[in-house]
Enzyme design. Sequence first.
Site, PDB file in Angstrom:
ATOM      1  CB  CYS A 103       1.463   1.582   7.811  1.00  0.00           C
ATOM      2  SG  CYS A 103       2.818   0.229   7.095  1.00  0.00           S
ATOM      3  CB  CYS A 200      -0.402  -2.547   0.845  1.00  0.00           C
ATOM      4  SG  CYS A 200      -0.181  -2.867   2.768  1.00  0.00           S
TER       5      CYS A 200
END
Length: 399
Positions: A103, A200
Amino acid sequence: MTRLKVLAAMSGGVDSAVAAALLAEQGHDVTGVTLKLWCYGRSPLSPRACCTLEAIDDARVVARRMGFPHFVIEAEEVFRARVLQPFLDAYASGRTPYPCALCNQSLKFGDLVSRMELVGADVLATGHYARVQQLAGGSHGLLRAADRSKDQSYALALVPYSVLPRVVFPLGALAKSEVRAHGERLGLAVWHKPESQDLCFVPDGDYAGFMVKNLGETRGLEPGPILSIDGRRLGTHRGVIHYTVGQRRGLGLAAPEPLYVIEIDAERNAVVVGPRSALEVPGLVTETANWLMPEPPPEGMRVEAKIRYQHAPAGARILPLDGGRVEVRFETPQPAVTPGQLAVFYDGDRVLGGATIARALATGRSAPHAVGLVPGPAASVRVSGAPQTLDAAPSPATS
Protein backbone atom coordinates in the site's frame (compact mmCIF):
# COMPACT_ATOMS: atom_id res chain seq x y z
CA MET A 1 11.24 29.59 6.48
CA THR A 2 10.51 28.53 2.93
CA ARG A 3 6.76 28.18 2.47
CA LEU A 4 6.07 24.83 0.85
CA LYS A 5 3.05 23.60 -1.03
CA VAL A 6 2.18 20.34 0.74
CA LEU A 7 -0.04 17.45 -0.26
CA ALA A 8 -0.94 15.79 3.05
CA ALA A 9 -2.23 12.22 3.09
CA MET A 10 -4.96 11.95 5.73
CA SER A 11 -6.49 8.65 6.82
CA GLY A 12 -8.81 10.15 9.43
CA GLY A 13 -6.64 9.08 12.37
CA VAL A 14 -4.74 11.19 14.86
CA ASP A 15 -1.26 10.73 13.35
CA SER A 16 -1.98 11.94 9.83
CA ALA A 17 -4.25 14.66 11.21
CA VAL A 18 -1.56 16.08 13.48
CA ALA A 19 1.08 15.80 10.75
CA ALA A 20 -1.02 17.91 8.39
CA ALA A 21 -2.10 20.32 11.13
CA LEU A 22 1.47 21.00 12.28
CA LEU A 23 2.52 21.88 8.75
CA ALA A 24 -0.47 24.21 8.38
CA GLU A 25 0.35 25.83 11.73
CA GLN A 26 3.90 26.45 10.49
CA GLY A 27 2.49 28.45 7.59
CA HIS A 28 2.81 25.96 4.76
CA ASP A 29 0.19 25.76 2.00
CA VAL A 30 -1.45 22.43 2.83
CA THR A 31 -3.97 20.44 0.81
CA GLY A 32 -5.37 17.40 2.56
CA VAL A 33 -6.25 14.28 0.61
CA THR A 34 -7.81 10.96 1.60
CA LEU A 35 -7.59 7.90 -0.58
CA LYS A 36 -10.98 6.19 -0.71
CA LEU A 37 -9.89 2.58 -0.73
CA TRP A 38 -11.88 -0.57 -1.27
CA CYS A 39 -12.25 -1.04 2.46
CA TYR A 40 -13.98 2.29 3.16
CA GLY A 41 -17.54 1.41 4.05
CA ARG A 42 -16.84 -2.34 3.89
CA SER A 43 -14.59 -2.91 6.89
CA PRO A 44 -16.10 -4.48 10.02
CA LEU A 45 -17.19 -1.73 12.38
CA SER A 46 -14.49 -1.13 14.97
CA PRO A 47 -13.31 1.94 16.88
CA ARG A 48 -9.79 0.99 15.75
CA ALA A 49 -10.60 0.71 12.04
CA CYS A 50 -9.22 3.48 9.84
CA CYS A 51 -10.96 2.35 6.66
CA THR A 52 -14.44 3.72 7.31
CA LEU A 53 -16.58 6.46 5.85
CA GLU A 54 -16.47 8.08 9.29
CA ALA A 55 -12.69 8.32 8.93
CA ILE A 56 -13.10 10.39 5.76
CA ASP A 57 -15.40 12.74 7.67
CA ASP A 58 -12.85 12.97 10.50
CA ALA A 59 -10.14 14.02 8.02
CA ARG A 60 -12.46 16.60 6.49
CA VAL A 61 -13.28 18.07 9.92
CA VAL A 62 -9.56 18.42 10.75
CA ALA A 63 -8.90 20.21 7.46
CA ARG A 64 -11.78 22.59 8.11
CA ARG A 65 -10.50 23.27 11.62
CA MET A 66 -7.00 24.12 10.33
CA GLY A 67 -8.29 26.11 7.35
CA PHE A 68 -6.99 24.10 4.43
CA PRO A 69 -8.85 22.30 1.61
CA HIS A 70 -9.49 18.57 1.67
CA PHE A 71 -10.26 16.20 -1.19
CA VAL A 72 -11.16 12.53 -1.52
CA ILE A 73 -9.54 10.46 -4.27
CA GLU A 74 -11.23 7.31 -5.53
CA ALA A 75 -8.57 4.58 -5.36
CA GLU A 76 -10.67 1.44 -4.97
CA GLU A 77 -9.59 -0.25 -8.19
CA VAL A 78 -5.91 0.53 -7.65
CA PHE A 79 -6.13 -0.78 -4.08
CA ARG A 80 -7.84 -3.97 -5.21
CA ALA A 81 -5.34 -4.60 -8.01
CA ARG A 82 -2.12 -3.69 -6.20
CA VAL A 83 -2.85 -4.63 -2.60
CA LEU A 84 -5.85 -6.94 -2.19
CA GLN A 85 -5.16 -9.24 -5.14
CA PRO A 86 -1.49 -9.80 -4.21
CA PHE A 87 -2.68 -10.38 -0.63
CA LEU A 88 -5.04 -13.14 -1.83
CA ASP A 89 -2.49 -14.66 -4.22
CA ALA A 90 0.15 -14.82 -1.51
CA TYR A 91 -2.06 -16.62 1.00
CA ALA A 92 -3.26 -19.05 -1.66
CA SER A 93 0.37 -19.93 -2.41
CA GLY A 94 1.23 -20.60 1.23
CA ARG A 95 2.83 -17.24 1.96
CA THR A 96 2.03 -14.68 4.65
CA PRO A 97 2.05 -11.27 2.94
CA TYR A 98 2.67 -7.83 4.41
CA PRO A 99 0.17 -5.67 2.49
CA CYS A 100 1.02 -2.44 4.35
CA ALA A 101 4.30 -2.30 2.40
CA LEU A 102 2.49 -2.72 -0.92
CA CYS A 103 0.00 0.00 0.00
CA ASN A 104 2.83 2.39 0.85
CA GLN A 105 4.73 1.49 -2.31
CA SER A 106 1.87 1.64 -4.80
CA LEU A 107 -0.62 4.10 -3.34
CA LYS A 108 0.71 6.48 -0.70
CA PHE A 109 4.15 6.85 -2.25
CA GLY A 110 3.15 5.87 -5.76
CA ASP A 111 -0.24 7.15 -6.81
CA LEU A 112 -0.17 10.16 -4.47
CA VAL A 113 3.32 11.21 -5.57
CA SER A 114 2.16 11.24 -9.18
CA ARG A 115 -0.78 13.42 -8.14
CA MET A 116 1.56 15.91 -6.47
CA GLU A 117 2.51 17.21 -9.87
CA LEU A 118 -1.12 17.75 -10.81
CA VAL A 119 -1.59 20.17 -7.93
CA GLY A 120 1.92 21.61 -8.07
CA ALA A 121 2.89 20.33 -4.61
CA ASP A 122 6.49 20.51 -3.45
CA VAL A 123 6.29 17.65 -0.93
CA LEU A 124 4.06 14.81 0.23
CA ALA A 125 3.44 14.57 3.99
CA THR A 126 2.18 11.52 5.88
CA GLY A 127 1.71 10.57 9.51
CA HIS A 128 4.32 7.81 9.49
CA TYR A 129 6.77 7.56 12.36
CA ALA A 130 10.00 7.72 10.36
CA ARG A 131 12.50 10.34 9.21
CA VAL A 132 14.01 11.46 5.90
CA GLN A 133 17.38 13.16 6.07
CA GLN A 134 19.73 14.66 3.53
CA LEU A 135 23.07 12.90 3.88
CA ALA A 136 26.63 13.89 3.10
CA GLY A 137 26.99 14.14 -0.67
CA GLY A 138 23.43 15.34 -1.14
CA SER A 139 21.59 12.01 -1.26
CA HIS A 140 18.58 11.33 0.97
CA GLY A 141 18.13 8.52 3.44
CA LEU A 142 15.19 6.93 5.22
CA LEU A 143 15.81 6.68 8.98
CA ARG A 144 14.06 5.13 11.93
CA ALA A 145 11.77 7.33 14.01
CA ALA A 146 13.18 8.89 17.17
CA ASP A 147 10.58 6.91 19.15
CA ARG A 148 11.67 3.33 18.51
CA SER A 149 8.45 1.95 19.98
CA LYS A 150 6.47 3.66 17.19
CA ASP A 151 8.99 3.35 14.37
CA GLN A 152 7.36 2.46 11.03
CA SER A 153 10.43 2.46 8.79
CA TYR A 154 9.99 -1.31 8.25
CA ALA A 155 6.70 -0.65 6.46
CA LEU A 156 8.34 1.95 4.21
CA ALA A 157 11.23 -0.17 2.92
CA LEU A 158 9.64 -0.75 -0.51
CA VAL A 159 8.89 2.88 -1.37
CA PRO A 160 10.81 4.15 -4.43
CA TYR A 161 14.14 5.76 -3.57
CA SER A 162 13.34 8.59 -5.97
CA VAL A 163 10.51 9.89 -3.75
CA LEU A 164 12.59 10.45 -0.60
CA PRO A 165 13.61 14.05 -1.47
CA ARG A 166 9.91 14.90 -1.90
CA VAL A 167 8.57 13.37 1.32
CA VAL A 168 8.26 14.81 4.83
CA PHE A 169 7.36 12.98 8.03
CA PRO A 170 6.41 15.65 10.60
CA LEU A 171 6.05 13.05 13.39
CA GLY A 172 9.45 11.42 12.95
CA ALA A 173 11.00 13.18 15.93
CA LEU A 174 7.92 12.94 18.21
CA ALA A 175 6.60 10.42 20.71
CA LYS A 176 2.98 9.33 20.48
CA SER A 177 2.14 11.21 23.68
CA GLU A 178 3.50 14.40 22.12
CA VAL A 179 1.43 13.83 18.98
CA ARG A 180 -1.77 13.52 21.00
CA ALA A 181 -0.81 16.59 23.02
CA HIS A 182 -0.40 18.59 19.81
CA GLY A 183 -3.76 17.32 18.61
CA GLU A 184 -5.45 18.43 21.82
CA ARG A 185 -3.66 21.79 21.76
CA LEU A 186 -4.80 22.43 18.19
CA GLY A 187 -8.38 21.46 19.01
CA LEU A 188 -8.49 18.46 16.68
CA ALA A 189 -11.49 16.25 17.40
CA VAL A 190 -9.46 13.10 16.68
CA TRP A 191 -6.72 13.78 19.26
CA HIS A 192 -7.93 10.95 21.54
CA LYS A 193 -9.10 8.59 18.77
CA PRO A 194 -8.02 4.95 19.34
CA GLU A 195 -5.03 3.83 17.36
CA SER A 196 -5.66 1.70 14.27
CA GLN A 197 -4.10 -1.73 14.59
CA ASP A 198 -2.76 -4.42 12.29
CA LEU A 199 -4.30 -4.49 8.80
CA CYS A 200 -6.60 -1.53 8.22
CA PHE A 201 -9.02 -3.58 6.16
CA VAL A 202 -9.21 -6.49 8.65
CA PRO A 203 -9.46 -4.76 12.05
CA ASP A 204 -10.83 -7.89 13.75
CA GLY A 205 -7.76 -9.93 12.78
CA ASP A 206 -9.69 -12.74 11.04
CA TYR A 207 -7.72 -12.79 7.79
CA ALA A 208 -9.01 -16.10 6.48
CA GLY A 209 -12.60 -15.16 7.29
CA PHE A 210 -12.17 -11.82 5.55
CA MET A 211 -10.75 -13.44 2.42
CA VAL A 212 -13.58 -15.94 2.18
CA LYS A 213 -16.56 -13.82 3.25
CA ASN A 214 -15.59 -10.41 1.87
CA LEU A 215 -13.49 -11.28 -1.17
CA GLY A 216 -14.98 -14.62 -2.20
CA GLU A 217 -11.62 -16.43 -2.08
CA THR A 218 -11.86 -20.16 -2.79
CA ARG A 219 -8.19 -21.11 -3.07
CA GLY A 220 -6.33 -22.51 -0.09
CA LEU A 221 -9.47 -23.85 1.57
CA GLU A 222 -9.13 -27.54 0.76
CA PRO A 223 -8.23 -29.72 3.78
CA GLY A 224 -4.93 -31.54 3.57
CA PRO A 225 -2.30 -33.37 5.62
CA ILE A 226 -0.46 -31.99 8.62
CA LEU A 227 2.97 -33.62 8.46
CA SER A 228 5.79 -33.96 10.94
CA ILE A 229 9.23 -32.81 9.81
CA ASP A 230 10.12 -36.48 9.18
CA GLY A 231 7.08 -37.00 6.94
CA ARG A 232 4.58 -38.69 9.26
CA ARG A 233 0.94 -37.65 8.92
CA LEU A 234 -0.27 -36.22 12.22
CA GLY A 235 -3.64 -34.84 11.28
CA THR A 236 -5.66 -32.81 8.78
CA HIS A 237 -5.54 -29.05 8.31
CA ARG A 238 -8.50 -26.78 7.40
CA GLY A 239 -6.87 -25.16 4.34
CA VAL A 240 -3.48 -23.47 4.02
CA ILE A 241 -4.85 -19.92 4.26
CA HIS A 242 -5.53 -20.58 7.97
CA TYR A 243 -1.84 -21.09 8.83
CA THR A 244 1.46 -19.24 8.99
CA VAL A 245 5.03 -20.14 9.90
CA GLY A 246 5.50 -19.99 13.67
CA GLN A 247 1.84 -20.65 14.49
CA ARG A 248 1.08 -22.90 17.44
CA ARG A 249 -2.57 -22.37 18.26
CA GLY A 250 -5.39 -23.92 16.29
CA LEU A 251 -3.48 -26.95 14.99
CA GLY A 252 -5.79 -29.45 16.70
CA LEU A 253 -2.99 -31.91 17.43
CA ALA A 254 -2.26 -33.94 20.56
CA ALA A 255 1.49 -34.25 21.11
CA PRO A 256 3.90 -34.66 24.05
CA GLU A 257 5.41 -31.24 23.27
CA PRO A 258 4.00 -28.09 21.64
CA LEU A 259 4.14 -28.14 17.84
CA TYR A 260 4.57 -25.16 15.53
CA VAL A 261 4.04 -24.59 11.83
CA ILE A 262 7.48 -24.96 10.23
CA GLU A 263 6.45 -24.66 6.60
CA ILE A 264 3.39 -24.36 4.37
CA ASP A 265 3.74 -26.43 1.21
CA ALA A 266 0.91 -25.15 -1.00
CA GLU A 267 1.94 -27.34 -3.93
CA ARG A 268 1.23 -30.47 -1.92
CA ASN A 269 -1.45 -28.75 0.16
CA ALA A 270 0.49 -29.75 3.27
CA VAL A 271 1.31 -28.02 6.53
CA VAL A 272 4.57 -29.15 8.12
CA VAL A 273 4.89 -28.91 11.91
CA GLY A 274 7.65 -29.51 14.39
CA PRO A 275 9.08 -28.48 17.77
CA ARG A 276 10.14 -24.93 18.60
CA SER A 277 13.73 -25.89 17.93
CA ALA A 278 12.92 -26.48 14.25
CA LEU A 279 11.87 -22.87 13.66
CA GLU A 280 15.37 -21.40 13.59
CA VAL A 281 17.16 -20.89 10.28
CA PRO A 282 20.63 -19.59 9.36
CA GLY A 283 19.45 -17.23 6.64
CA LEU A 284 17.08 -16.50 3.81
CA VAL A 285 16.77 -15.56 0.14
CA THR A 286 14.69 -12.60 -0.97
CA GLU A 287 12.92 -11.55 -4.10
CA THR A 288 14.23 -8.47 -5.97
CA ALA A 289 15.41 -5.91 -3.42
CA ASN A 290 14.42 -2.24 -3.29
CA TRP A 291 17.45 -0.13 -2.33
CA LEU A 292 16.95 3.24 -0.65
CA MET A 293 20.38 4.46 -1.61
CA PRO A 294 22.11 5.54 -4.85
CA GLU A 295 23.86 2.16 -5.30
CA PRO A 296 23.28 -1.27 -3.75
CA PRO A 297 25.49 -1.98 -0.71
CA PRO A 298 28.76 -3.87 -1.26
CA GLU A 299 28.83 -7.66 -1.20
CA GLY A 300 29.19 -9.10 2.28
CA MET A 301 28.22 -5.87 4.05
CA ARG A 302 27.18 -6.33 7.66
CA VAL A 303 23.64 -5.09 8.33
CA GLU A 304 20.94 -5.40 10.93
CA ALA A 305 18.17 -7.46 9.31
CA LYS A 306 14.57 -7.22 10.46
CA ILE A 307 12.36 -10.08 9.23
CA ARG A 308 8.95 -9.00 10.55
CA TYR A 309 7.42 -5.89 12.07
CA GLN A 310 7.97 -6.83 15.72
CA HIS A 311 11.30 -8.60 15.17
CA ALA A 312 14.41 -7.28 16.93
CA PRO A 313 16.92 -6.66 14.11
CA ALA A 314 19.61 -9.33 13.89
CA GLY A 315 23.18 -9.02 12.68
CA ALA A 316 23.66 -10.46 9.19
CA ARG A 317 25.72 -10.34 6.00
CA ILE A 318 24.06 -9.66 2.66
CA LEU A 319 25.19 -11.22 -0.62
CA PRO A 320 23.85 -10.19 -4.05
CA LEU A 321 22.21 -12.81 -6.26
CA ASP A 322 21.04 -12.70 -9.85
CA GLY A 323 17.92 -10.73 -10.68
CA GLY A 324 18.49 -8.26 -7.87
CA ARG A 325 17.75 -10.86 -5.21
CA VAL A 326 19.69 -11.03 -1.94
CA GLU A 327 20.97 -13.85 0.23
CA VAL A 328 21.01 -13.04 3.94
CA ARG A 329 23.24 -14.93 6.36
CA PHE A 330 22.44 -14.35 10.02
CA GLU A 331 25.19 -14.18 12.63
CA THR A 332 22.85 -16.14 14.90
CA PRO A 333 20.01 -18.33 13.55
CA GLN A 334 16.63 -16.57 13.61
CA PRO A 335 13.18 -18.06 14.28
CA ALA A 336 10.27 -18.34 11.87
CA VAL A 337 11.57 -16.83 8.65
CA THR A 338 8.27 -16.41 6.80
CA PRO A 339 7.93 -16.23 3.00
CA GLY A 340 5.88 -13.18 2.06
CA GLN A 341 7.05 -10.98 4.91
CA LEU A 342 9.75 -8.34 4.43
CA ALA A 343 13.44 -8.51 5.17
CA VAL A 344 14.54 -4.94 5.85
CA PHE A 345 18.20 -3.98 6.15
CA TYR A 346 19.51 -1.29 8.50
CA ASP A 347 22.86 0.39 8.99
CA GLY A 348 22.39 2.05 12.35
CA ASP A 349 19.23 4.14 12.03
CA ARG A 350 19.33 4.21 8.24
CA VAL A 351 17.16 1.91 6.16
CA LEU A 352 19.32 0.59 3.33
CA GLY A 353 16.47 -1.23 1.61
CA GLY A 354 14.19 -4.19 1.81
CA ALA A 355 12.72 -7.12 -0.08
CA THR A 356 10.01 -9.74 0.19
CA ILE A 357 11.26 -12.99 1.70
CA ALA A 358 11.18 -15.80 -0.88
CA ARG A 359 12.38 -18.71 1.27
CA ALA A 360 14.46 -19.75 4.24
CA LEU A 361 17.92 -21.12 3.56
CA ALA A 362 18.27 -24.87 3.55
CA THR A 363 20.61 -26.42 6.11
CA GLY A 364 21.24 -29.85 4.67
CA ARG A 365 19.04 -31.71 7.16
CA SER A 366 16.89 -34.32 5.47
CA ALA A 367 13.24 -33.32 5.46
CA PRO A 368 10.12 -34.18 3.47
CA HIS A 369 9.44 -30.59 2.50
CA ALA A 370 10.97 -28.11 0.13
CA VAL A 371 13.05 -26.03 2.52
CA GLY A 372 15.30 -27.69 5.10
CA LEU A 373 15.17 -26.02 8.51
CA VAL A 374 17.84 -26.12 11.17
CA PRO A 375 17.21 -27.33 14.75
CA GLY A 376 17.83 -24.94 17.64
CA PRO A 377 15.93 -23.01 20.33
CA ALA A 378 13.35 -20.54 19.08
CA ALA A 379 10.89 -18.05 20.41
CA SER A 380 7.23 -17.84 19.58
CA VAL A 381 6.53 -15.07 17.10
CA ARG A 382 3.76 -13.06 15.54
CA VAL A 383 3.81 -12.32 11.83
CA SER A 384 1.93 -9.25 10.68
CA GLY A 385 -0.99 -10.14 8.46
CA ALA A 386 -1.11 -13.69 9.82
CA PRO A 387 -3.30 -16.01 11.88
CA GLN A 388 -2.85 -15.77 15.64
CA THR A 389 0.32 -17.21 17.18
CA LEU A 390 1.73 -17.28 20.68
CA ASP A 391 2.51 -13.97 22.38
CA ALA A 392 0.71 -12.12 19.61
CA ALA A 393 0.94 -8.36 19.51
CA PRO A 394 -0.75 -6.27 16.81
CA SER A 395 1.45 -4.23 14.53
CA PRO A 396 1.02 -0.48 14.91
CA ALA A 397 -0.60 1.12 11.88
CA THR A 398 -0.47 4.68 10.70
CA SER A 399 -3.63 6.45 11.76
